[in-house]
Write an enzyme that holds these catalytic residues in place. Structure first.
Site, short mmCIF file in Angstrom:
data_model
loop_
_atom_site.label_atom_id
_atom_site.label_comp_id
_atom_site.label_asym_id
_atom_site.label_seq_id
_atom_site.Cartn_x
_atom_site.Cartn_y
_atom_site.Cartn_z
N ASP A 183 0.89 -1.26 -0.17
CA ASP A 183 0.16 0.00 -0.03
C ASP A 183 1.00 1.30 0.20
O ASP A 183 1.81 1.32 0.89
CB ASP A 183 -0.78 0.08 1.24
CG ASP A 183 -2.27 0.44 1.04
OD1 ASP A 183 -2.40 1.53 0.47
OD2 ASP A 183 -3.22 -0.36 1.69
N ASP B 88 -3.23 4.80 -2.43
CA ASP B 88 -4.36 4.93 -1.39
C ASP B 88 -4.96 6.41 -1.87
O ASP B 88 -4.23 6.97 -2.35
CB ASP B 88 -3.87 4.91 -0.03
CG ASP B 88 -4.89 5.69 0.88
OD1 ASP B 88 -5.81 4.72 1.17
OD2 ASP B 88 -4.82 6.43 1.41
N GLU C 52 -6.44 3.35 -5.98
CA GLU C 52 -7.86 3.35 -5.21
C GLU C 52 -8.44 4.66 -5.70
O GLU C 52 -8.16 6.11 -5.65
CB GLU C 52 -7.72 3.56 -3.80
CG GLU C 52 -8.72 3.54 -2.99
CD GLU C 52 -8.91 4.23 -1.65
OE1 GLU C 52 -9.79 3.35 -0.66
OE2 GLU C 52 -8.43 4.93 -1.33
N HIS D 279 -10.98 -3.70 2.97
CA HIS D 279 -11.09 -3.15 4.57
C HIS D 279 -11.86 -1.89 4.80
O HIS D 279 -11.82 -1.70 5.97
CB HIS D 279 -9.63 -2.97 4.89
CG HIS D 279 -9.02 -1.92 4.16
ND1 HIS D 279 -8.89 -1.90 2.78
CD2 HIS D 279 -8.60 -0.70 4.84
CE1 HIS D 279 -8.09 -0.81 2.44
NE2 HIS D 279 -8.07 0.07 3.61
N ASP D 280 -12.57 -1.39 3.73
CA ASP D 280 -13.43 -0.16 4.19
C ASP D 280 -14.91 -0.66 4.00
O ASP D 280 -15.74 0.25 4.61
CB ASP D 280 -13.00 0.91 3.26
CG ASP D 280 -11.41 1.40 3.22
OD1 ASP D 280 -11.07 1.50 4.54
OD2 ASP D 280 -11.00 1.77 2.35
C1 NOJ Z 1 -8.41 4.65 2.07
C2 NOJ Z 1 -7.99 3.32 2.77
O1 NOJ Z 1 -8.54 2.53 1.87
C3 NOJ Z 1 -8.90 3.80 4.09
O2 NOJ Z 1 -8.76 2.81 5.12
C4 NOJ Z 1 -8.14 5.00 4.63
O3 NOJ Z 1 -8.73 5.19 6.02
C5 NOJ Z 1 -8.14 6.17 3.88
N1 NOJ Z 1 -7.97 5.99 2.64
C6 NOJ Z 1 -7.20 7.19 4.38
O4 NOJ Z 1 -6.06 6.82 4.09
#
Ligand code: NOJ
Length: 536
Positions: A100, A202, A265, A327-328
Site C-alpha cells: 500500500d 491510496d 484507489e 477493508h473499508d
Molecule cells: C482509503 C483507505 O482504504 C482507508 O482505509 C483509509 O482510511 C483512507 N484511504 C485514508 O488513508
C-alpha cells in the site's frame, strides 16, 4: 497454457489486512512473520499476488494509513528484514507482493509535518496545505473531512489551518510542490529496489486540490442519514486537473523496474475512472473498479448494466478489474447473505479482468457485530454506524481459541467472529463443498482455462429477470456463466446452442452434460458451463 499477458492481468490478487491475518508473536496484532508463515495457504488457495495494507511506522490513528516513516516497518508488524524475508519467500512461492502506498497524507507525527508546523517560514511549510483563517476566524472554506467535520484544523502556534481529508492526524501533503513529488517518488524507488511488485495507491482521487481552494457546492441529493461528508459535492477536491501528469511519472518510474503494477484507489464513476488508464495506457495499470461495492441496488439488472457499461467504456487495450470487498466496506457475505455470496464468488472469478479478493471472503466471513465501546476505527469516533472494524476481524484459521489467529489466552486487537467454529480454514478444508473449496475450485478452473483468464466477455439476454448470463470465449474455448440471483428455481434458455458440459455448480454437487436450450438452476445457483466450439 502460455500467457502473452502480464502477471497482473492473468493473476488474482488477495488483499491482506496485516493487523488481522496472523499474530505470530502473541501481542494480539497480526504481523509480517505471521503472513510469511501462511504463504503455503495462500498458494494452496490459488491466488497469484498479495496486497498488504500499510505496514509502516505509524501512531495508528488510522491503523497505518497515517505514516511517520515511508521506508521502514512498524515494530508491531516486524522489521525491514521480516519484510525482505516475506518478499523472498513469497517470490519462492511464485507470489507477487504489492504494498500500500499512501501519498495523499502523512501522520501529523511525521518529521516533515513536525517541521512544517513549526513556523510559517520553515522550508517544509509548503509541503502541506496551510491556509489563513476566513475573515470570521473560521476554516478557510467549507471542505469536509471524509471522517466527519471540517477538513481544516487550526494550528495555534502559527495561526493557520491545515487540510486533512481524513483524520485530523492525517495532514494532506501538497502535491503541487515538486519536492514533495520527488520525495514520494524516492519512496516508490526504495520499495521497488527491495523487490516489491507494485503498489496499491491510496486515496488517489484526492491527491490534488483546487489551487484556489474554492468552496464545494452543496449536494442537492443529500438527505439526513447519508454520510455527513456527502452533504457537499467534492467538486474541488476530487479528480482535479493535473493528475494525469503525476500518474504518467509514477508509471514511468514503476516500469523502469520491469513488470510492476500500479493499482489506484479511485472511487469515481466509470466515465471519470477510465482516463486513469492514460491516453496511451501509460498511467495506472488497474484503476480499481468499485462498482460492485457501490451499486445502489443489488439486482441482476443493475449488476449486468454495471458490467456491460464498464466493458463498453474501457479504452482499447485497457485491462479490466473487479472488487467485491475491502477493508473499508461491508463484507459481501453480509451484504448479500452466505447463499448468494457463493454466486458472487463465481461472478468475481469468472468476469473478464483481474479480481481482488479480500482476506476471509474465501471462507464466507461476515461482518463482526461490535458494540460501540470496543470500536477502534477513527471513523467510528464520530460515526459508529460507519465503523470499519466489523470488516477487519481476525482471520479464522481453525476452531481453537482465537480461531488460531492469536495464541490462546491472548486478546486479539478485535474480537474473533462468533461463528468461527464453523467458518474457518481447517474446517472448510475438510468439507469438499465448503465456501473455501468453492473459491479454490473457481481459482483453479480460472487458471487453467484461457477463456476465463484471457477470453472476451459478452452478456446474454435472458427472459428471467433474476438470471445473469454471460459468455467468455478465447479462440475455440467457450464458457458460459449462469447466475441465478434469486432464491427460487429458474430456467435459463440458450436456444440453438446444443449441449454443454457442467464444469462447476456453486453447490458443487453436479457435473455432466446438459441441454442448453433449457437449463434449470436452483435458487442462488451459479453454473459454469463448458460450451465448446461456438456454432457460428
Ligand atoms: C482509503 C483507505 O482504504 C482507508 O482505509 C483509509 O482510511 C483512507 N484511504 C485514508 O488513508
Amino acid at each position: 497454457m502460455t500467457h502473452p499477458h502480464f502477471w497482473w492481468q492473468t493473476g488474482v490478487i488477495y488483499q491482506i489486512y496485516p493487523r488481522s491475518f496472523l499474530d505470530s508473536n502473541g501481542d494480539g496484532v497480526g504481523d509480517l512473520a505471521g503472513i510469511t508463515s501462511k504463504l503455503d495457504y495462500v498458494r494452496w488457495l490459488g491466488v497469484d499476488a498479495i496486497w498488504l495494507s500499510p505496514i509502516y511506522p505509524s501512531p495508528m490513528a488510522d491503523f497505518g494509513y497515517d505514516i511517520t516513516n515511508y521506508t521502514d516497518v512498524h515494530p508491531l508488524f516486524g522489521t525491514l528484514e521480516d519484510l525482505d524475508t516475506l518478499l523472498q519467500q513469497a517470490h519462492q512461492h511464485d507470489l507477487k507482493v504489492i504494498l500500500d502506498f499512501v501519498p495523499n497524507h502523512t501522520s501529523d507525527e511525521h518529521p516533515w509535518f513536525q517541521q512544517s508546523r513549526s513556523s510559517r517560514t520553515n522550508e517544509k511549510r509548503d509541503w502541506y496545505l496551510w491556509r489563513d483563517p476566513a475573515s470570521d476566524g473560521g476554516p478557510p472554506n467549507n471542505w469536509m473531512s471524509r471522517f466527519g467535520g471540517s477538513a481544516w484544523q487550526f494550528d495555534e502556534p502559527t495561526g493557520q489551518y491545515y487540510l486533512h481529508m481524513y483524520d485530523v492526524k492525517q495532514p494532506d501533503l501538497n502535491w503541487r510542490n515538486p519536492r514533495v513529488r520527488q520525495e514520494m517518488y524516492n519512496v516508490m524507488r526504495f520499495w521497488l529496489e527491495r523487490g516489491v511488485d507494485g503498489f496499491r495507491i491510496d486515496a488517489l482521487e484526492v491527491l490534488l486540490k483546487d489551487e484556489q481552494f474554492r468552496d464545494n457546492p452543496m449536494n442537492p441529493e443529500w438527505k439526513p442519514g447519508d454520510p455527513p461528508n456527502t452533504r457537499l459535492i467534492e467538486h474541488y477536491i476530487v479528480d482535479q486537473p493535473g493528475m494525469h501528469g503525476i500518474m504518467q511519472q509514477m508509471r514511468t518510474l514503476a516500469e523502469n523496474y520491469g513488470q510492476r503494477v500500479l493499482i489506484g484507489e479511485l472511487y469515481l464513476p466509470v466515465e471519470r475512472l477510465m482516463p486513469y488508464y492514460g491516453e496511451q495506457l501509460d498511467e495506472i495499470h488497474l484503476p480499481f473498479n468499485f462498482q460492485f461495492v457501490n451499486l445502489p441496488t443489488w439486482e441482476v439488472r443493475t449488476i449486468r448494466q454495471a458490467v456491460d457499461g464498464y466493458e463498453a467504456a474501457l479504452p482499447k487495450g485497457a485491462w479490466p478489474n473487479w472488487v467485491l470487498g475491502n477493508h473499508d466496506r461491508s463484507r459481501i457475505a453480509t451484504r448479500v447473505g452466505r447463499e448468494q455470496a457463493r454466486l458472487t464468488q463465481m461472478l468475481l472469478l469468472t468476469l473478464r479482468g483481474t479480481p481482488t479478493c479480500y482476506y476471509g471472503e474465501e471462507l464466507g466471513m461476515q461482518d463482526l457485530a461490535l458494540p460501540r465501546e470496543v470500536m477502534q476505527d477513527p471513523l467510528a469516533k464520530k460515526h459508529p454506524e460507519y465503523s470499519r472494524d466489523p470488516v477487519r476481524s481476525p482471520m479464522q484459521w481453525d476452531g481453537s481459541a482465537n480461531a488460531g489467529f492469536s495464541p490462546a489466552g491472548v486478546k486479539p486487537w478485535l474480537p474473533v467472529a462468533n461463528d468461527y467454529q464453523t467458518f474457518n480454514v481447517a474446517a472448510e478444508q475438510q468439507d469438499p463443498r465448503s465456501f473455501l473449496m468453492l473459491t479454490r475450485a473457481l481459482l483453479a478452473i480460472r487458471r487453467s482455462h484461457d477463456a476465463l483468464t484471457l477470453g472476451s466477455y459478452q452478456s446474454v439476454e435472458q427472459e428471467s429477470a433474476t438470471c445473469f448470463v454471460y459468455q467468455r470465449q478465447h479462440h475455440d474455448q467457450r464458457h458460459l456463466v449462469l447466475l441465478n440471483f434469486s432464491a427460487q428455481d429458474q430456467v435459463v434458455t440458450l436456444a440453438g446452442q446444443g449441449q454443454g458440459h457442467i464444469v462447476l455448480s456453486t453447490y458443487m454437487d453436479r457435473g455432466g452434460s446438459l441441454d442448453l436450450s433449457a437449463v434449470h438452476l436452483r435458487g442462488n445457483e451459479g453454473l459454469l458451463i463448458d460450451a465448446g466450439v461456438p456454432s457460428s
